[in-house]
Design a protein around this motif. Structure first.
Motif, short mmCIF file in Angstrom:
data_model
loop_
_atom_site.label_atom_id
_atom_site.label_comp_id
_atom_site.label_asym_id
_atom_site.label_seq_id
_atom_site.Cartn_x
_atom_site.Cartn_y
_atom_site.Cartn_z
N ARG A 52 -33.66 51.18 46.58
CA ARG A 52 -32.82 52.23 47.20
C ARG A 52 -33.22 52.45 48.64
O ARG A 52 -32.37 52.63 49.51
CB ARG A 52 -32.94 53.54 46.40
N LEU A 53 -34.50 52.44 48.92
CA LEU A 53 -34.99 52.65 50.28
C LEU A 53 -34.54 51.50 51.20
O LEU A 53 -34.22 51.72 52.36
CB LEU A 53 -36.50 52.77 50.28
N ALA A 54 -34.47 50.30 50.66
CA ALA A 54 -34.05 49.14 51.45
C ALA A 54 -32.59 49.26 51.88
O ALA A 54 -32.16 48.59 52.82
CB ALA A 54 -34.26 47.85 50.66
N ARG A 55 -31.81 50.11 51.25
CA ARG A 55 -30.40 50.28 51.60
C ARG A 55 -30.20 51.06 52.90
O ARG A 55 -29.08 51.28 53.32
CB ARG A 55 -29.64 50.97 50.47
N ALA A 56 -31.29 51.46 53.52
CA ALA A 56 -31.18 52.20 54.79
C ALA A 56 -30.37 51.41 55.81
O ALA A 56 -29.68 51.99 56.64
CB ALA A 56 -32.57 52.53 55.32
N ALA A 57 -30.44 50.08 55.74
CA ALA A 57 -29.67 49.25 56.66
C ALA A 57 -28.17 49.38 56.41
O ALA A 57 -27.37 49.05 57.27
CB ALA A 57 -30.11 47.79 56.52
N GLN A 58 -27.79 49.88 55.25
CA GLN A 58 -26.37 50.06 54.91
C GLN A 58 -25.93 51.50 55.14
O GLN A 58 -24.92 51.94 54.60
CB GLN A 58 -26.14 49.65 53.46
N GLY A 59 -26.68 52.25 55.92
CA GLY A 59 -26.28 53.61 56.24
C GLY A 59 -26.75 54.67 55.26
O GLY A 59 -26.36 55.82 55.35
N VAL A 60 -27.60 54.29 54.32
CA VAL A 60 -28.13 55.25 53.35
C VAL A 60 -29.39 55.89 53.93
O VAL A 60 -30.26 55.19 54.45
CB VAL A 60 -28.43 54.58 52.00
N VAL A 61 -29.47 57.19 53.86
CA VAL A 61 -30.61 57.94 54.37
C VAL A 61 -31.36 58.55 53.19
O VAL A 61 -30.73 59.16 52.31
CB VAL A 61 -30.17 59.05 55.35
N ALA A 62 -32.66 58.41 53.17
CA ALA A 62 -33.49 59.01 52.13
C ALA A 62 -34.48 59.94 52.80
O ALA A 62 -35.13 59.58 53.78
CB ALA A 62 -34.22 57.94 51.33
N LEU A 63 -34.56 61.16 52.27
CA LEU A 63 -35.44 62.19 52.81
C LEU A 63 -36.38 62.67 51.71
O LEU A 63 -36.03 62.61 50.53
CB LEU A 63 -34.63 63.39 53.30
N VAL A 64 -37.54 63.15 52.11
CA VAL A 64 -38.43 63.81 51.16
C VAL A 64 -38.78 65.19 51.70
O VAL A 64 -38.77 65.43 52.91
CB VAL A 64 -39.73 63.01 50.88
N ALA A 65 -39.07 66.08 50.78
CA ALA A 65 -39.57 67.42 51.11
C ALA A 65 -41.04 67.45 50.74
O ALA A 65 -41.41 67.05 49.63
CB ALA A 65 -38.81 68.49 50.34
N GLU A 66 -41.85 67.90 51.68
CA GLU A 66 -43.30 68.00 51.46
C GLU A 66 -43.72 69.45 51.55
O GLU A 66 -43.18 70.22 52.34
CB GLU A 66 -44.06 67.26 52.57
N ARG A 67 -44.71 69.78 50.76
CA ARG A 67 -45.38 71.08 50.86
C ARG A 67 -46.87 70.79 50.82
O ARG A 67 -47.34 70.17 49.87
CB ARG A 67 -44.96 71.99 49.71
N ALA A 68 -47.57 71.19 51.87
CA ALA A 68 -49.02 70.97 51.98
C ALA A 68 -49.38 69.50 51.77
O ALA A 68 -50.36 69.17 51.11
CB ALA A 68 -49.76 71.86 50.99
N GLY A 69 -48.54 68.59 52.31
CA GLY A 69 -48.82 67.17 52.24
C GLY A 69 -48.43 66.49 50.95
O GLY A 69 -48.62 65.29 50.80
N THR A 70 -47.87 67.23 50.00
CA THR A 70 -47.45 66.67 48.72
C THR A 70 -45.92 66.58 48.67
O THR A 70 -45.24 67.55 48.96
CB THR A 70 -47.94 67.55 47.55
N VAL A 71 -45.40 65.40 48.32
CA VAL A 71 -43.96 65.23 48.19
C VAL A 71 -43.49 65.98 46.94
O VAL A 71 -43.97 65.71 45.84
CB VAL A 71 -43.59 63.74 48.13
N VAL A 72 -42.57 66.92 47.14
CA VAL A 72 -42.09 67.75 46.02
C VAL A 72 -40.59 67.62 45.78
O VAL A 72 -40.07 68.15 44.81
CB VAL A 72 -42.46 69.24 46.24
N GLY A 73 -39.88 66.90 46.67
CA GLY A 73 -38.45 66.73 46.50
C GLY A 73 -37.95 65.50 47.22
O GLY A 73 -38.63 64.94 48.08
N TRP A 74 -36.72 65.11 46.89
CA TRP A 74 -36.13 63.88 47.43
C TRP A 74 -34.62 64.04 47.47
O TRP A 74 -34.03 64.64 46.57
CB TRP A 74 -36.54 62.72 46.53
N ALA A 75 -34.02 63.53 48.53
CA ALA A 75 -32.56 63.51 48.65
C ALA A 75 -32.14 62.19 49.28
O ALA A 75 -32.89 61.60 50.06
CB ALA A 75 -32.08 64.67 49.50
N SER A 76 -30.94 61.77 48.96
CA SER A 76 -30.39 60.53 49.50
C SER A 76 -28.90 60.73 49.74
O SER A 76 -28.20 61.29 48.89
CB SER A 76 -30.63 59.40 48.50
#
Length: 172
Positions: A52-76
């Motif tokens: 899924r991350l490799a699809r960034a070249a096809q216009g897909v954006v993946a984001l993460v939410a961090e709290r105190a350096g820990t990834v707690v959420g994800w959106a695409s």
């Protein structure tokens, strides 16, 4: 404690895979067959995460939410996948928060960042699909300014119908 939203990297794949699997198991309990949810594997999802991350070249954006350096959420999000709308439409493909962090603002931060990025890029409408029976997610999206637009899709998991409804938010 503040939530920081940033672009996802490959190093985030183990955390995102865990969030996705635990998110499905939490959000869809009672909506999707338990046997399907129980069979989900964080280890198996790590490789799909990299794909899924490799699809960034096809216009897909993946984001993460961090709290105190820990990834707690994800959106695409990225180009709308169905052909019934103009190619300018953008779709929020996924937004999940680790079950231990639901209600802490991570989901709101991710949604706000997706809307901000889409708005800045000139996207006229942001769309998403949500399970019709997922009242918690529907309430979340409605509070984020989305509303059902009347479109529905059949969806089936292990022979069980779990229909989806489309939500939209006008940005421009």
């Amino acid at each position: 404690m503040d939530v920081y939203v940033r672009e996802m990297t490959e190093a985030d794949c183990p955390a995102v895979a865990e969030i996705r699997v635990l998110g499905w198991q939490f959000a869809y309990a009672g909506l999707i067959p338990q046997s399907y949810l129980d069979a989900m594997s964080v280890i198996d999802d790590r490789e799909r995460c990299r794909d899924r991350l490799a699809r960034a070249a096809q216009g897909v954006v993946a984001l993460v939410a961090e709290r105190a350096g820990t990834v707690v959420g994800w959106a695409s999000f990225g180009p709308y996948r169905d052909g019934d709308l103009p190619p300018t439409a953008t779709e929020l493909y996924a937004l999940y928060v680790h079950p231990d962090h639901i209600g802490t603002g991570a989901g709101r931060a991710l949604a706000a960042e997706v809307v901000a990025r889409c708005s800045a890029s000139g996207t006229p409408r942001l769309l998403l699909w949500v399970l019709k029976g997922n009242s918690r997610a529907r309430r979340f999206y409605e509070l984020a300014g989305f509303a059902p637009d009347g479109a529905e899709e059949p969806f089936e998991v292990e022979g069980v119908p779990v229909p989806e409804v489309r939500y939209a938010r006008t940005l421009h």
